[in-house]
Design an enzyme around this catalytic site. Sequence first.
Site, PDB file in Angstrom:
ATOM      1  N   HIS A   1     -25.214 -19.706   5.127  1.00 36.21           N
ATOM      2  CA  HIS A   1     -23.967 -18.900   4.586  1.00 36.21           C
ATOM      3  C   HIS A   1     -24.235 -18.491   3.137  1.00 36.21           C
ATOM      4  O   HIS A   1     -23.158 -18.080   2.770  1.00 36.21           O
ATOM      5  CB  HIS A   1     -22.761 -19.706   4.967  1.00 36.21           C
TER       6      HIS A   1
ATOM      7  N   GLU B   1     -20.946  -8.818  15.976  1.00 30.74           N
ATOM      8  CA  GLU B   1     -21.442  -8.000  14.729  1.00 30.74           C
ATOM      9  C   GLU B   1     -22.185  -6.869  15.184  1.00 30.74           C
ATOM     10  O   GLU B   1     -22.005  -5.892  14.934  1.00 30.74           O
ATOM     11  CB  GLU B   1     -22.398  -8.891  13.455  1.00 30.74           C
TER      12      GLU B   1
END
Lengths: 402, 388
Positions: B187, B118
């Site tokens: 998450h 990322e």
Amino acid sequence: MTPSRRPAVKAWRLRGHLKETCGHPDGVSPAFGSCRNPHCLRSMRKMLAAVSRVLSGAAQKPANRVLVASRNFANDATFEIKKCDLHRLEEGPPVTTVLTREDGLKYYRMMQTVRRMELKADQLYKQKIIRGFCHLCDGQEACCVGLEAGINPTDHLITAYRAHGFTFTRGLSVREILAELTGRKGGCAKGKGGSMHMYAKNFYGGNGIVGAQGQIFEAYNMAALWKLPCIFICENNRYGMGTSVERAAASTDYFKRGDFIPGLRVDGMDILCVREATRFAAAYCRSGKGPILMELQTYRYHGHSMSDPGVSYRTREEIQEVRSKSDPIMLLKDRMVNSNLASVEELKEIDVEVRKEIEDAAQFATADPEPPLEELGYHIYSSDPPFEVRGANQWIKFKSVS
Amino acid sequence: MAAVSGLVRRPLRQVGGGTAPQCPRATPAHPSSSLSILLSPCQVSGLLKRRFHRTAPAALQVTVRDAINQGMDEELERDEKVFLLGEEVAQYDGAYKVSRGLWKKYGDKRIIDTPISEMGFAGIAVGAAMAGLRPICEFMTFNFSMQAIDQVINSAAKTYYMSGGLQPVPIVFRGPNGASAGVAAQHSQCFAAWYGHCPGLKVVSPWSSEDAKGLIKSAIRDNNPVVMLENELMYGVPFEFPAEAQSKDFLIPIGKAKIERQGTHITVVSHSRPVGHCLEAATVLSKEGIECEVINLRTIRPMDIETVEASVMKTNHLVTVEGGWPQFGVGAEICARIMEGPAFNFLDAPAVRVTGADVPMPYAKILEDNSVPQVKDIIFAIKKTLNI
């Protein structure tokens, strides 16, 4: 070796002697006294004493144990294992290793437990009893079991989200693992963590956020700089979610990517290879030489997670080929049977016991109640006095205790 | 006959759904009555329209996923500098299938699969934006954007300011945000407050398909870094797609809220998935005679506080609803701004926030259900505010 097994082992050894030294066919004992070999006579008496001890204990044990005790098993066997590719190392792990019967049976049982546990998780997920994310490691059993065989329980281990196998090999029970997957209070994290967040003593999870390639190079640098006793392991199962390694990595020689850190490339489907490589790597670190890398070449039968069928980026033929040629449990079983370390029946018996254990655990995991709502706010902070936690609005409050 | 055929050829203004425009002079049509020159043209057209409505196709339903897909597709076609990068966006068709079909259509140069890095690919995207391209950088979920947050804030958000107006960064960061189902603590975080905190960023949060398409298009055309916070649980939800949303130039302005439901007793402000819960609560309360005005913020930053203020000045009561944690959240900001503005004097009761519970998201279903705002929590808060 546990004391109770000594007499049985002695009986086996004597039978081996009868067959090999005295030449008695199938190790069948001659009529007492007919063998001229003085050693044999003495051994015969010892053997009879040992067998009678085993037999006297047989009253408490099931009949098949007596049968097993009278079989002719080798105590250990030597196997050749694949040579590891080396990076910045003069020598690598040995290319032969000795596997004792006891260890073999232990590894077999552990791998079979992980395998059946993962398959049970698959089933429970499809029944919607497990929800959210579920990343299964069937196919990779030799990695977690082999690794554990090469380290001590006091060593520390951390991994990513494909963690159920490691959670088991690090000491948690199948019950606690499955109950965590089903989100019940008997789960190892009391149902709060789920599949990706399981912890145990000297096992730091179970982590959901991965990738961070930059971070790993930072870690390599500091570990090498400060000579930290750290083994960096890459379970290379050829795919990062749906992307093959060729499409994601400029160099797929992961064992070399520590650059100044030495590395090994290991056959991750052969538990003995993993064990030897781990022993080698652990010894390397413990000697103060600093970090080392291990790339375990392995394969996952399932897709990345339960929401990935796993066949859009690889072929069913590939999966089938690995299953038929390189399955870690099959490889160990074949080795053990062919070297007379165990019989097919004995291993089947272990299969039956494992299945039962998993079934019981699944029962528990399905029947155990969910964690109580009052505990929603628990364990936010450690070692702190209790405080109040806000719920969905200012009138809903939960207590938080450490 | 010509007059009739002319009437028949007039295009329908709506594809099914909704109510047919009522002609004030129309007489109720008998289904089997034939056209007659004795009816006025308006009555005839009303009759014809009613017939078409009876046989018209079902209203165009588009899921949020398809709406985002359409929006990106249209912008990729319109401007060749637009491209999409992220994990699994190309050959896998998107981790959540949002970019389905785009790689097949536009190829490797416009739809790029990245390694799981990322920080790395967000940085590459920001650099590309600075150099003149218009990247859409997808985070598989915004939880992973934490790995790259330095690039989003320090490299993207602040640059135009730091450069004294020299260097714009026309980039879109998009992906699912907030709670899903059973994905546990790492998450499930909502990043609306974190990104909404930063000057230099624009932050949008669609609820419906229309929102999703209009906002992604506006975000891509905006010359500033825009964070679009989608919602995984909304991807598969179909909404009626109004005709104007089917246009390739359909844009929803960033910074403008929408009143989803008119009301008089209380203002309920929300964004993303909880908007649906607010509308559900409003339906329930309507049966008890309480009419809620439900506002869909659509944009977190810059926030359209004027719409909220105007509504509060009408209803005198305010409840904010969001999925994120309460402390320093979107609702907290709304309450603070209301206090600072003209609407404060119109409040008959303190404003109230409904939020996620102040805990890392637990996995067990019963705990997870109680860690997100439910319809019952919204109803409770509304009644408390109204002192009912």
